[in-house]
Design a protein around this motif. Sequence first.
Motif, mmCIF file in Angstrom:
data_model
loop_
_atom_site.group_PDB
_atom_site.id
_atom_site.type_symbol
_atom_site.label_atom_id
_atom_site.label_comp_id
_atom_site.label_asym_id
_atom_site.label_seq_id
_atom_site.Cartn_x
_atom_site.Cartn_y
_atom_site.Cartn_z
ATOM 1 N N MET A 82 0.842 -1.171 0.000
ATOM 2 C CA MET A 82 0.000 0.000 0.000
ATOM 3 C C MET A 82 0.892 1.240 0.000
ATOM 4 O O MET A 82 1.841 1.336 0.747
ATOM 5 N N ASN A 83 0.568 2.176 -0.857
ATOM 6 C CA ASN A 83 1.340 3.398 -1.009
ATOM 7 C C ASN A 83 0.543 4.557 -0.413
ATOM 8 O O ASN A 83 -0.649 4.676 -0.641
ATOM 9 N N ASN A 84 1.195 5.442 0.313
ATOM 10 C CA ASN A 84 0.509 6.564 0.946
ATOM 11 C C ASN A 84 0.541 7.842 0.119
ATOM 12 O O ASN A 84 0.062 8.873 0.582
ATOM 13 N N HIS A 85 1.100 7.804 -1.077
ATOM 14 C CA HIS A 85 1.171 8.983 -1.927
ATOM 15 C C HIS A 85 -0.236 9.411 -2.351
ATOM 16 O O HIS A 85 -0.994 8.626 -2.911
ATOM 17 N N THR A 86 -0.603 10.664 -2.049
ATOM 18 C CA THR A 86 -1.920 11.189 -2.403
ATOM 19 C C THR A 86 -1.757 12.458 -3.224
ATOM 20 O O THR A 86 -0.990 13.344 -2.859
ATOM 21 N N GLU A 87 -2.491 12.520 -4.322
ATOM 22 C CA GLU A 87 -2.545 13.729 -5.136
ATOM 23 C C GLU A 87 -3.873 14.415 -4.825
ATOM 24 O O GLU A 87 -4.910 13.761 -4.757
ATOM 25 N N THR A 88 -3.847 15.740 -4.643
ATOM 26 C CA THR A 88 -5.059 16.485 -4.302
ATOM 27 C C THR A 88 -5.315 17.544 -5.364
ATOM 28 O O THR A 88 -4.401 18.264 -5.775
ATOM 29 N N TYR A 89 -6.556 17.618 -5.804
ATOM 30 C CA TYR A 89 -6.973 18.567 -6.832
ATOM 31 C C TYR A 89 -8.259 19.249 -6.377
ATOM 32 O O TYR A 89 -9.051 18.656 -5.655
ATOM 33 N N GLN A 90 -8.466 20.470 -6.836
ATOM 34 C CA GLN A 90 -9.737 21.161 -6.625
ATOM 35 C C GLN A 90 -10.180 21.753 -7.954
ATOM 36 O O GLN A 90 -9.355 22.214 -8.742
#
Length: 103
Positions: free
Chosen positions: A1-9
């Motif tokens: 499991m990878n914790n890398h998160t990309e966030t967009y709005q």
Amino acid sequence: MNNHTETYQFLWDNITIEVRWKPDWLYLEDSDFSMSHLEIESIYPEREPLPMTETGYRSHFTDPKEIKEYGDPVAFVEAWLDELSQTPKWQTTNAKRKQLSLF
């Protein structure tokens, strides 16, 4: 499991939506199986209903290839919103949402 998160709005139908995407939420190297995780949330107005959720929040697991077919998570979510916004259920919900109330 990878914790890398990309966030967009982005803005859709006067609703600010935040998309959080974990492209490699689950990756099994032995089988070349992977699963990505999308979190879709209306942040302004807060928890405003969306075509895919009455609560303004949706957790969605999918193959990362499906997201990449649209180019990126925002394009995927926009296409999903646009498709579901044509349903009679959303048309009714949206009309009520936009109707001013005195009470």
